[in-house]
Design an enzyme around this catalytic site. Structure first.
Site, mmCIF file in Angstrom:
data_model
loop_
_atom_site.group_PDB
_atom_site.id
_atom_site.type_symbol
_atom_site.label_atom_id
_atom_site.label_comp_id
_atom_site.label_asym_id
_atom_site.label_seq_id
_atom_site.Cartn_x
_atom_site.Cartn_y
_atom_site.Cartn_z
ATOM 1 N N HIS A 278 54.124 123.455 34.505
ATOM 2 C CA HIS A 278 54.360 122.399 33.509
ATOM 3 C C HIS A 278 54.378 121.077 34.279
ATOM 4 O O HIS A 278 55.223 120.877 35.151
ATOM 5 C CB HIS A 278 55.713 122.649 32.830
ATOM 6 C CG HIS A 278 56.119 121.587 31.847
ATOM 7 N ND1 HIS A 278 55.656 121.542 30.542
ATOM 8 C CD2 HIS A 278 56.962 120.533 31.962
ATOM 9 C CE1 HIS A 278 56.192 120.522 29.904
ATOM 10 N NE2 HIS A 278 56.988 119.881 30.737
ATOM 11 N N PHE B 121 64.341 109.000 40.649
ATOM 12 C CA PHE B 121 64.434 110.152 39.729
ATOM 13 C C PHE B 121 65.203 111.295 40.384
ATOM 14 O O PHE B 121 66.043 111.927 39.774
ATOM 15 C CB PHE B 121 63.053 110.715 39.394
ATOM 16 C CG PHE B 121 62.231 109.885 38.454
ATOM 17 C CD1 PHE B 121 62.805 108.949 37.609
ATOM 18 C CD2 PHE B 121 60.856 110.070 38.390
ATOM 19 C CE1 PHE B 121 62.026 108.201 36.738
ATOM 20 C CE2 PHE B 121 60.068 109.330 37.531
ATOM 21 C CZ PHE B 121 60.658 108.390 36.711
ATOM 22 N N GLU C 203 53.682 117.175 30.135
ATOM 23 C CA GLU C 203 54.780 116.480 29.443
ATOM 24 C C GLU C 203 54.564 114.967 29.435
ATOM 25 O O GLU C 203 54.142 114.392 30.433
ATOM 26 C CB GLU C 203 56.093 116.805 30.177
ATOM 27 C CG GLU C 203 57.302 116.104 29.594
ATOM 28 C CD GLU C 203 58.586 116.585 30.226
ATOM 29 O OE1 GLU C 203 58.780 117.822 30.383
ATOM 30 O OE2 GLU C 203 59.417 115.730 30.582
#
Ligand SMILES: Cc1cc2nc3c(=O)[nH]c(=O)nc-3n(C[C@H](O)[C@H](O)[C@H](O)COP(=O)(O)OP(=O)(O)OC[C@H]3O[C@@H](n4cnc5c(N)ncnc54)[C@H](O)[C@@H]3O)c2cc1C
Length: 278
Positions: free
Chosen positions: A257, A207, A9
């Site tokens: 991912h 985050f 990503e």
């Protein structure tokens, strides 16, 4: 066992230097022949044009591109136009999200939750797109309960999602329990773990606080103890994240991912340690 799927990503770069750097990142990660490269999309449309440009570049290089599409703050007309554009470009996969309203923006728009976006995509474009949705093994921060969150996840799958990518996490047991709970509710789609390499502790902590991904205390304390010594942070992060990926794949995860933050090296290092095909 079916083929494991790997993807990476990116976020759409804001500067010409960022565009050049991301092209180099894609070239390096493209060697691993990922299933697709996905590109994030700022809720409220803040990165709309840059997401599209990045997707066009990925496509032009011959890779499969999967644009993220968030619906909060948007209208049916706007989403329909983007879907048609992506369809015309030959895009086959969309990551469908609610998104979070940027601060200062108050209008939710015509979609409240991601399941409504998934239904809309299916109604507008039939089976053209493979639809990915988000899943939260450690529970989405706004969910009323862990069970409610799974029921809401199931709603997205019932609306037509083909597979899911999780928020990142560092606790493999939480992922396996989440998958098991989904299976008990009859959700059978692949749930691919999202993997966040550890590069800088302060950034990771920021985050994680925002998205509700837990950094286990033993990891937080160890990372804190390294202070500004990024080399040690990264060496520790590589060990921990590689072991996490090993456990996930050995335990039946359908792929991985990687949240790359547009950098090749951290994902490459994990890939090589895992001994995945190069
Ligand atoms: C793989 C991945 C990629 C992401 N990419 C982006 C991106 O590109 N851009 C971006 O802005 N953000 C992105 N995000 C973040 C995401 O937008 C936020 O986590 C957002 O807060 C939730 O989006 P969602 O699609 O999961 O929402 P939803 O599935 O709609 O869920 C949001 C919350 O509402 C609850 N809920 C859902 N349906 C209902 C209902 N019918 N009634 C009551 N409650 C309900 C859920 O339990 C959850 O707490 C991504 C997250 C992941 C995991």
């Amino acid at each position: 066992m079916s083929k494991q799927l790997f993807s990476f990503e990116f976020f759409p770069p804001q500067t010409p230097e960022g565009v050049v750097k991301l092209a180099a990142t894609r070239k390096q990660l493209g060697l691993f022949k990922p299933e697709f490269f996905s590109v994030t999309f700022g809720a409220g449309g803040s990165t709309q044009a840059r997401t599209l440009e990045t997707v066009q570049q990925i496509k032009a290089e011959g890779y499969n591109a999967a644009p993220h599409l968030s619906c909060v703050g948007s209208t049916r007309d706007n989403i329909r136009a983007m879907l048609n554009n992506y369809k015309d470009m030959g895009i086959k996969r969309i990551v469908a999200l609610r998104g979070d309203l940027p601060s200062g923006m108050h209008s939710i728009g015509e979609f409240q939750y991601a399941n409504e976006l998934v239904s809309f995509i299916r109604a507008q474009t039939g089976e053209h797109f493979h639809i990915e949705v988000a899943a939260y093994p450690e529970v989405h921060p706004q969910a009323r309960s862990a069970h409610d969150d799974i029921v809401n996840f199931k709603r997205k799958v019932s609306a037509g999602a083909d597979s899911a990518i999780t928020q990142y996490f560092y606790n493999a047991d939480g992922y396996f329990r989440f998958v098991e709970a989904c299976r008990k509710l009859g959700v059978t789609v692949p749930i691919v773990p999202g993997i966040m390499p550890i590069v800088k502790f302060a950034q990771l902590a920021r985050f994680s606080d925002a998205c509700g991904a837990e950094i286990p205390r033993w990891m937080r304390k160890t990372l804190e103890s390294y202070g500004d010594d990024n080399e040690s942070v990264q060496a520790f992060g590589l060990d921990v994240v590689t072991q996490l990926c090993e456990r996930l794949l050995a335990g039946g995860a359908p792929g991985l991912h990687f949240y790359t933050l547009n950098q090749a090296a951290p994902s490459q290092a994990i890939w090589k340690r895992l001994g995945l095909p190069q």
